[in-house]
Design a protein around this motif. Structure first.
Motif, mmCIF file in Angstrom:
data_model
loop_
_atom_site.group_PDB
_atom_site.id
_atom_site.type_symbol
_atom_site.label_atom_id
_atom_site.label_comp_id
_atom_site.label_asym_id
_atom_site.label_seq_id
_atom_site.Cartn_x
_atom_site.Cartn_y
_atom_site.Cartn_z
ATOM 1 N N PHE A 57 0.803 -1.217 0.000
ATOM 2 C CA PHE A 57 0.000 0.000 0.000
ATOM 3 C C PHE A 57 0.841 1.274 0.000
ATOM 4 C CE2 PHE A 57 -4.299 -1.756 1.695
ATOM 5 C CZ PHE A 57 -4.465 -2.419 0.482
ATOM 6 N N GLY A 58 2.080 1.192 0.463
ATOM 7 C CA GLY A 58 2.952 2.361 0.391
ATOM 8 C C GLY A 58 3.125 2.828 -1.039
ATOM 9 N N ASP A 59 3.345 1.900 -1.962
ATOM 10 C CA ASP A 59 3.523 2.237 -3.377
ATOM 11 C C ASP A 59 2.199 2.508 -4.079
ATOM 12 O OD1 ASP A 59 6.289 1.966 -3.203
ATOM 13 O OD2 ASP A 59 6.221 -0.168 -3.680
ATOM 14 N N LEU A 60 1.153 1.775 -3.705
ATOM 15 C CA LEU A 60 -0.111 1.878 -4.430
ATOM 16 C C LEU A 60 -0.935 3.103 -4.041
ATOM 17 C CD1 LEU A 60 -1.265 -1.863 -4.321
ATOM 18 C CD2 LEU A 60 -0.359 -0.618 -6.289
ATOM 19 N N PHE A 61 -0.834 3.532 -2.784
ATOM 20 C CA PHE A 61 -1.695 4.618 -2.319
ATOM 21 C C PHE A 61 -0.944 5.832 -1.776
ATOM 22 C CE2 PHE A 61 -4.421 0.882 -2.197
ATOM 23 C CZ PHE A 61 -5.602 1.367 -2.740
ATOM 24 N N PHE A 62 0.343 5.670 -1.447
ATOM 25 C CA PHE A 62 1.078 6.773 -0.822
ATOM 26 C C PHE A 62 2.437 7.013 -1.476
ATOM 27 C CE2 PHE A 62 -1.630 4.675 2.349
ATOM 28 C CZ PHE A 62 -2.450 5.735 2.722
ATOM 29 N N GLN A 67 10.105 8.445 0.962
ATOM 30 C CA GLN A 67 10.607 7.530 1.988
ATOM 31 C C GLN A 67 9.596 7.327 3.122
ATOM 32 O OE1 GLN A 67 13.975 9.053 4.126
ATOM 33 N NE2 GLN A 67 13.131 11.114 4.336
ATOM 34 N N TRP A 68 8.580 8.182 3.182
ATOM 35 C CA TRP A 68 7.566 8.065 4.226
ATOM 36 C C TRP A 68 6.379 7.201 3.797
ATOM 37 C CZ3 TRP A 68 9.286 9.637 8.717
ATOM 38 C CH2 TRP A 68 10.253 10.633 8.764
ATOM 39 N N ALA A 75 0.722 3.286 9.165
ATOM 40 C CA ALA A 75 -0.110 4.146 10.001
ATOM 41 C C ALA A 75 -1.589 3.969 9.675
ATOM 42 C CB ALA A 75 0.289 5.609 9.825
ATOM 43 N N THR A 76 -1.923 3.713 8.402
ATOM 44 C CA THR A 76 -3.337 3.494 8.064
ATOM 45 C C THR A 76 -3.870 2.235 8.732
ATOM 46 O OG1 THR A 76 -2.908 2.191 6.044
ATOM 47 C CG2 THR A 76 -3.007 4.592 5.814
ATOM 48 N N ALA A 77 -2.989 1.255 8.941
ATOM 49 C CA ALA A 77 -3.414 0.059 9.673
ATOM 50 C C ALA A 77 -3.731 0.404 11.119
ATOM 51 C CB ALA A 77 -2.327 -1.015 9.604
ATOM 52 N N GLY A 78 -3.021 1.403 11.663
ATOM 53 C CA GLY A 78 -3.220 1.776 13.057
ATOM 54 C C GLY A 78 -4.353 2.737 13.302
#
Length: 450
Positions: A57-62, A67-68, A75-78
């Motif tokens: 999801f880091g690559d697909l949505f953010f 690097q963040w 964080a979205t999981a949390g």
């Protein structure tokens, strides 16, 4: 003792005396199947998100965050954890006013719908900033569902149990977390193997979310076969139900909510190293271990977790809940540093030993939880109390545990830096265990009326 309290013993005595008739034993088996199956499916949905978020999801949505991106995906999981208390309040009201069964049906349905929609969601490349916003909203709906699911399943199981068996009966909904993890790993592994890594990362990641629809239909059928809790039925017949469960809970048992929450923060924080995606993301990125190998190790750790969940529940029925908590959290505290040193080495053997040994104290401190929470609150506000305590403990212990672990690893340049953070959380729960009152041997009519 007031009128509201004197109404509870009648149903509870029936649960506590002598061998149960065949019909009651059959119903208990149905409760076991329903709470185990439903909670497994619920947590499959919740944990598939955590695993896919850690990987993709880091690559697909953010991707725009550079690097963040990975940290943001974790964080979205949390963020869903902050909606658990609201889910706990709603489900607690429904469960204490209208019955435990309705909570099981509604929470499983909400989790299934939100999980399916994640699988249908376009990525940032397709619809821009709307994609991560919708993703977070759906994760919040999952949090609402998870906040209510556990309390309904756990209290239904415990309230069907005979005296001396509440720990074991309550262990079955507890097993849903590691069993849901195992199911998520099997499904993800199967789709990954069938499609190949490239296709899975491009579009195949959606299939585990869509597969949830089948599981939810099965889970709803199983849960429809379960009778209402006999404790709640007696409350209803005697007109002893609380009119405003949350208000009564906070005015008379607010400190117990915090105490119960504190008993689980160590377990939740450490457990989310396995189920929250951190271990998977770390060892596959930092040490290039094959994804399939790490998933197999996580599968094995989840199996160990299940086994020791039952061991912990059985032991708590024999020796009392506080004894098991003290032993389990002492073991967790002592093992964390060597476990994270092994993770830092990045070998398959070292990672396997770390994960398998972590699962032992996780199971021991997770198994007695349903019974402990049920024994801490009166029946008329029990689901509200247990659900809210669980939600608060989840927020304090697990909301951002994977993200904190990722930040500590990046900040100190080593995964060993995560161990002291988890040791503090384990110590909080260990100290709390010394202030618990053991009621494991008390019959249901007296186990929580104080």
């Amino acid at each position: 003792m007031g009128a509201n309290q004197t109404a509870e013993p009648k149903a509870s005595v029936a649960l506590a005396t002598g061998p149960a008739p065949g019909g009651e034993e059959k119903q208990r088996r149905r409760v076991v199947y329903a709470t185990l199956a439903g909670t497994t499916i619920e947590w499959y949905d919740f944990l598939v998100y955590a695993q896919v978020a850690a990987l993709l999801f880091g690559d697909l949505f953010f991707s725009g965050l550079g690097q963040w991106s990975q940290l943001t995906a974790l964080a979205t999981a949390g963020v869903s954890f902050f909606f658990r208390p609201l889910g706990a309040i709603v489900s607690g009201y429904l469960g204490d006013r209208f019955g435990r069964r309705i909570v099981l049906v509604l929470t499983l349905g909400l989790m299934g719908v939100s999980t399916m929609l994640v699988g249908l969601l376009p990525t940032t490349a397709a619809i821009g900033i709307a994609a991560p916003i919708l993703l977070i909203l759906l994760r919040c709906l999952q949090g609402l569902s998870a906040g209510g699911e556990w309390g309904g399943a756990a209290m239904l199981a415990v309230e069907h149990a005979r005296t001396g068996h509440r720990g074991r009966m309550g262990a079955f909904p507890q097993m849903g977390v590691p069993l849901g993890m195992m199911l998520a790993i099997v499904v993800m592994g199967a789709f990954n193997a069938l499609l190949g890594k490239e296709a899975f990362d491009a579009w195949g990641w959606r299939l585990p979310f869509l597969f949830s629809v089948v599981l939810v239909v099965v889970g709803q059928y199983v849960r429809s076969q379960v009778a209402e809790s006999p404790v709640f039925t007696e409350l209803e017949e005697s007109k002893a139900k609380a009119k405003t469960p949350l208000r009564e809970l906070l005015s008379t048992h607010g400190t117990k909510v915090l105490k119960a929450a504190a008993t689980m923060v160590g377990n939740i924080a450490a457990g989310y190293m396995i189920v929250g995606g951190f271990a998977l993301a770390y060892v596959t990125s930092a040490h290039d271990l094959p994804r399939a190998q790490v998933l197999m190790l996580l599968f094995a750790a989840s199996a160990v977790w299940i086994a020791f969940t039952y061991v912990g529940a059985w032991w708590s029925d024999r020796s009392g809940r506080p004894v098991v908590y003290k032993f389990g959290y002492s073991m967790l505290f002592v093992l964390l540093l060597p476990q994270f040193w092994l993770l830092s080495q990045g070998t398959g053997l070292g990672v396997g030993v770390a994960l398998l040994t972590l699962a032992v104290p996780l199971g021991l401190t997770y198994g007695p939880q349903s019974a402990l929470f049920a024994e801490m609150f009166p029946a008329r506000i029990r689901l509200s109390g247990a659900s809210l305590a669980y939600a608060v403990g989840a927020v304090l212990g697990g909301a951002f545990a994977p993200m904190i672990a990722e930040a500590l690893t990046q900040g100190f340049g080593t995964v060993i830096a995560v161990a002291p953070y988890l040791m503090v959380m384990a110590l909080i729960s260990l100290v709390t265990a010394f202030f618990l009152t053991d009621r494991s041997a008390e019959p249901q009519e007296s186990m929580a009326d104080r």
